[in-house]
Design a protein around this motif. Sequence first.
Motif, PDB file in Angstrom:
ATOM      1  N   GLU A 142      35.597  37.539  28.171  1.00 39.02           N
ATOM      2  CA  GLU A 142      35.518  37.417  29.591  1.00 39.02           C
ATOM      3  C   GLU A 142      34.591  36.097  29.875  1.00 39.02           C
ATOM      4  OE1 GLU A 142      34.384  40.156  28.468  1.00 39.02           O
ATOM      5  OE2 GLU A 142      36.062  41.679  29.021  1.00 39.02           O
ATOM      6  N   ASP A 143      34.948  35.372  31.201  1.00 40.67           N
ATOM      7  CA  ASP A 143      34.373  34.275  31.361  1.00 40.67           C
ATOM      8  C   ASP A 143      34.463  34.249  33.029  1.00 40.67           C
ATOM      9  OD1 ASP A 143      35.172  30.802  32.065  1.00 40.67           O
ATOM     10  OD2 ASP A 143      33.131  31.444  31.122  1.00 40.67           O
ATOM     11  N   SER A 161      43.815  35.853  33.984  1.00 43.36           N
ATOM     12  CA  SER A 161      42.664  35.925  35.154  1.00 43.36           C
ATOM     13  C   SER A 161      42.894  37.103  35.915  1.00 43.36           C
ATOM     14  CB  SER A 161      42.768  34.549  35.921  1.00 43.36           C
ATOM     15  OG  SER A 161      43.970  34.377  36.639  1.00 43.36           O
ATOM     16  N   LEU A 217      28.650  36.202  37.994  1.00 45.15           N
ATOM     17  CA  LEU A 217      29.446  35.440  39.059  1.00 45.15           C
ATOM     18  C   LEU A 217      28.653  36.060  40.080  1.00 45.15           C
ATOM     19  CD1 LEU A 217      31.480  33.473  40.220  1.00 45.15           C
ATOM     20  CD2 LEU A 217      33.301  35.408  39.858  1.00 45.15           C
ATOM     21  N   MET A 259      37.706  35.728  37.755  1.00 45.71           N
ATOM     22  CA  MET A 259      37.211  35.792  36.453  1.00 45.71           C
ATOM     23  C   MET A 259      38.359  35.523  35.435  1.00 45.71           C
ATOM     24  SD  MET A 259      36.004  39.586  37.111  1.00 45.71           S
ATOM     25  CE  MET A 259      35.531  39.241  38.854  1.00 45.71           C
ATOM     26  N   ASN A 260      38.102  35.232  34.131  1.00 41.69           N
ATOM     27  CA  ASN A 260      38.988  34.847  33.038  1.00 41.69           C
ATOM     28  C   ASN A 260      38.667  35.627  31.960  1.00 41.69           C
ATOM     29  OD1 ASN A 260      39.788  32.698  34.688  1.00 41.69           O
ATOM     30  ND2 ASN A 260      38.028  31.738  34.190  1.00 41.69           N
ATOM     31  N   CYS A 261      39.723  35.822  31.392  1.00 43.02           N
ATOM     32  CA  CYS A 261      39.815  36.551  29.839  1.00 43.02           C
ATOM     33  C   CYS A 261      40.633  35.812  28.755  1.00 43.02           C
ATOM     34  CB  CYS A 261      40.382  37.844  30.029  1.00 43.02           C
ATOM     35  SG  CYS A 261      40.762  39.014  28.595  1.00 43.02           S
ATOM     36  N   THR A 315      32.398  40.163  32.758  1.00 36.71           N
ATOM     37  CA  THR A 315      31.797  39.558  33.905  1.00 36.71           C
ATOM     38  C   THR A 315      31.260  40.434  34.655  1.00 36.71           C
ATOM     39  OG1 THR A 315      33.617  37.946  33.617  1.00 36.71           O
ATOM     40  CG2 THR A 315      32.417  37.953  35.693  1.00 36.71           C
ATOM     41  N   LEU A 369      29.792  40.861  38.240  1.00 37.59           N
ATOM     42  CA  LEU A 369      30.087  40.344  39.558  1.00 37.59           C
ATOM     43  C   LEU A 369      29.131  40.944  40.590  1.00 37.59           C
ATOM     44  CD1 LEU A 369      31.899  38.686  41.448  1.00 37.59           C
ATOM     45  CD2 LEU A 369      33.126  40.622  41.788  1.00 37.59           C
TER      46      LEU A 369
END
Lengths: 111, 115
Positions: free
Chosen positions: A6-7, A73, A11, A21-23, A105, A107
């Motif tokens: 995850e990226d 995402s 956040l 958020m991205n995977c 991620t 959050l």
Amino acid sequence: SQQGEEDPQALSIQEGENATMNCSYKTSINNLQWYRQNSGRGLVHLILIRSNEREKHSGRLRVTLDTSKKSSSLLITASRAADTASYFCFAGGTSYGKLTFGQGTILTVHP
Amino acid sequence: DAGVTQSPTHLIKTRGQQVTLRCSPKSGHDTVSWYQQALGQGPQFIFQYYEEEERQRGNFPDRFSGHQFPNYSSELNVNALLLGDSALYLCASTPGGPGGADTQYFGPGTRLTVL
């Protein structure tokens, strides 16, 4: 090998803002699953998108999947303080032995 | 409809001891997976049980073993505990047999502390 990276790692946003958020994953999948974890508790399933789908909505959640880029995402619209949690993706469909969750991620939604 | 339950909630052990954690899957689910989650990390897959047999295993030593009972409940056993075994242990259940394609339903976890 590890999948489901995850990226970003963290956040921080204000209530009402959107959170994305991205995977990324490494091998072929049947589906991509997103989970939420509140501090120190079990994971809760949020949404599952199949490999033949490109976008899926559920309430304030929108998930996209790009199998050519092996990425997904998760967008949370109109964030609330209650959305504060860790979010993980899981690449579903291949051998569990090569699958795991990434670091997630974190959050934080400020009221 | 009860979800996935785990016991105990918290556990404190000393190095070298053995521990058994328990999990009851969601009603209608026949497959149980176990994960270890260290602080600040994502869950790491330990193994998966279906039809009372270990079907898949992650990168964990033989000190980690398990069992599944005819009613689909499961146990995770860890022998010769190390400090590094301190973690949240999560159980997840799925329907429809072994694999990784189904939505996983997680229990609340057991927090194990090894002193």
